[in-house]
Design a protein around this motif. Sequence first.
Motif, PDB file in Angstrom:
ATOM      1  N   LEU A 255      -8.002   0.669   5.764  1.00 22.80           N
ATOM      2  CA  LEU A 255      -8.729  -0.601   5.718  1.00 22.80           C
ATOM      3  C   LEU A 255     -10.218  -0.396   5.474  1.00 22.80           C
ATOM      4  CD1 LEU A 255      -7.057  -2.505   8.695  1.00 22.80           C
ATOM      5  CD2 LEU A 255      -6.778  -2.995   6.262  1.00 22.80           C
ATOM      6  N   GLN A 258     -10.448   2.254   1.470  1.00 20.78           N
ATOM      7  CA  GLN A 258      -9.891   1.862   0.177  1.00 20.78           C
ATOM      8  C   GLN A 258     -10.345   0.450  -0.180  1.00 20.78           C
ATOM      9  OE1 GLN A 258      -8.262   4.002  -1.725  1.00 20.78           O
ATOM     10  NE2 GLN A 258      -8.353   5.579  -0.122  1.00 20.78           N
ATOM     11  N   TRP A 259     -10.386   0.188  -1.486  1.00 22.68           N
ATOM     12  CA  TRP A 259     -10.876  -1.117  -1.933  1.00 22.68           C
ATOM     13  C   TRP A 259      -9.963  -2.259  -1.496  1.00 22.68           C
ATOM     14  CZ3 TRP A 259      -7.768  -4.028  -5.056  1.00 22.68           C
ATOM     15  CH2 TRP A 259      -6.710  -3.366  -5.700  1.00 22.68           C
ATOM     16  N   TYR A 260      -8.650  -2.021  -1.484  1.00 25.19           N
ATOM     17  CA  TYR A 260      -7.747  -3.089  -1.065  1.00 25.19           C
ATOM     18  C   TYR A 260      -7.861  -3.344   0.439  1.00 25.19           C
ATOM     19  CZ  TYR A 260      -4.937   1.175  -0.425  1.00 25.19           C
ATOM     20  OH  TYR A 260      -4.510   2.440  -0.093  1.00 25.19           O
ATOM     21  N   GLY A 261      -8.219  -2.292   1.195  1.00 28.35           N
ATOM     22  CA  GLY A 261      -8.468  -2.504   2.617  1.00 28.35           C
ATOM     23  C   GLY A 261      -9.690  -3.373   2.861  1.00 28.35           C
ATOM     24  N   TRP A 262     -10.721  -3.179   2.040  1.00 26.20           N
ATOM     25  CA  TRP A 262     -11.930  -4.015   2.158  1.00 26.20           C
ATOM     26  C   TRP A 262     -11.615  -5.469   1.821  1.00 26.20           C
ATOM     27  CZ3 TRP A 262     -15.351  -0.156  -1.055  1.00 26.20           C
ATOM     28  CH2 TRP A 262     -15.536   1.012  -0.302  1.00 26.20           C
ATOM     29  N   ILE A 263     -10.737  -5.674   0.836  1.00 22.47           N
ATOM     30  CA  ILE A 263     -10.348  -7.043   0.494  1.00 22.47           C
ATOM     31  C   ILE A 263      -9.611  -7.701   1.660  1.00 22.47           C
ATOM     32  CG2 ILE A 263      -8.901  -8.434  -1.031  1.00 22.47           C
ATOM     33  CD1 ILE A 263      -9.507  -6.483  -3.265  1.00 22.47           C
ATOM     34  N   VAL A 264      -8.730  -6.933   2.302  1.00 20.21           N
ATOM     35  CA  VAL A 264      -8.008  -7.464   3.460  1.00 20.21           C
ATOM     36  C   VAL A 264      -8.976  -7.821   4.580  1.00 20.21           C
ATOM     37  CG1 VAL A 264      -6.334  -6.902   5.257  1.00 20.21           C
ATOM     38  CG2 VAL A 264      -5.872  -6.271   2.889  1.00 20.21           C
TER      39      VAL A 264
END
Length: 287
Positions: A255, A258-264
């Motif tokens: 989270l 990674q970039w997708y973790g930041w989006i979450v």
Amino acid sequence: MNTLLSASGLGARLAAVICVCLSVLLTTLALRRAAVSYQNAFVLRATASLRQNFVVADAGRLFLSSLLLTALLGSTGYGLMGVMGALLGTVFAVVAPRLAVAYFARRRTRTFVYQLPDALLALSSALRAGSNLTKGLELLSTRQPAPLAQEFTIVLAEYRIGRPLAQSLSEMRGRIDSPELDLMNTAINVSRRVGGNLADTLEALARTLQEKAHMEGKIDALTSMGRAQGWVVGMLPIFIGFVLYQQQPERMSLLFTQWYGWIVLAVIAVMMAIAAWMIRKIVNIDV
């Protein structure tokens, strides 16, 4: 030929080193200038806020305390959650002094509003006893508790040096963000301009404000459970995330790395902010 090539290569390296040194120097000067500007702005803003709230404190020491708090929370957040934790800790440390000043200002305003009905009744009694408005305000500044006495002391000090009373009362309204002062200022200004029984007007206003405070107290008591539930619901995801991070640090670290973790995390933050705003709108009932 080789000598010329070596000399040109040495010159290029020397030029690169000089460029790097100049870049570092300019960056350092820019950062220092920005830090000095931020410090000056922080000290000026903190000094004004502290004076307005009658808090005796050194703004320079508060700035140093803010820096220490930033370093402490940033390092703690980095140790617990990595780069994202350091960022969150730093942001919180920067915002915390402003939140503290705003909290003390709201608490002082709330205390002033609760003291105002009794002060208006005392002023009405003084007017009925034969005192003029200036003498009645002087009694408020000497016999009422702080912060009401402090504000009326400022009003009287400004009036005695030649400033119109209406202007001094208007500036007090600017310092104390309360609509109740609008009613008091309007009553006093109208009475001074067109006449009328100011004592009866102030007494009726004081009774109205007392009823309003009584109703607000009932509403606060009835909505206290909703506010508590809002805090529990708001803190629960953070607590669960911390527990999961302690149990599965490798998976939860995605989270923050990674970039997708930041989006979450961004989606979660937006949804929590919307929920907090909706709960605040529900439990804050304007009387």
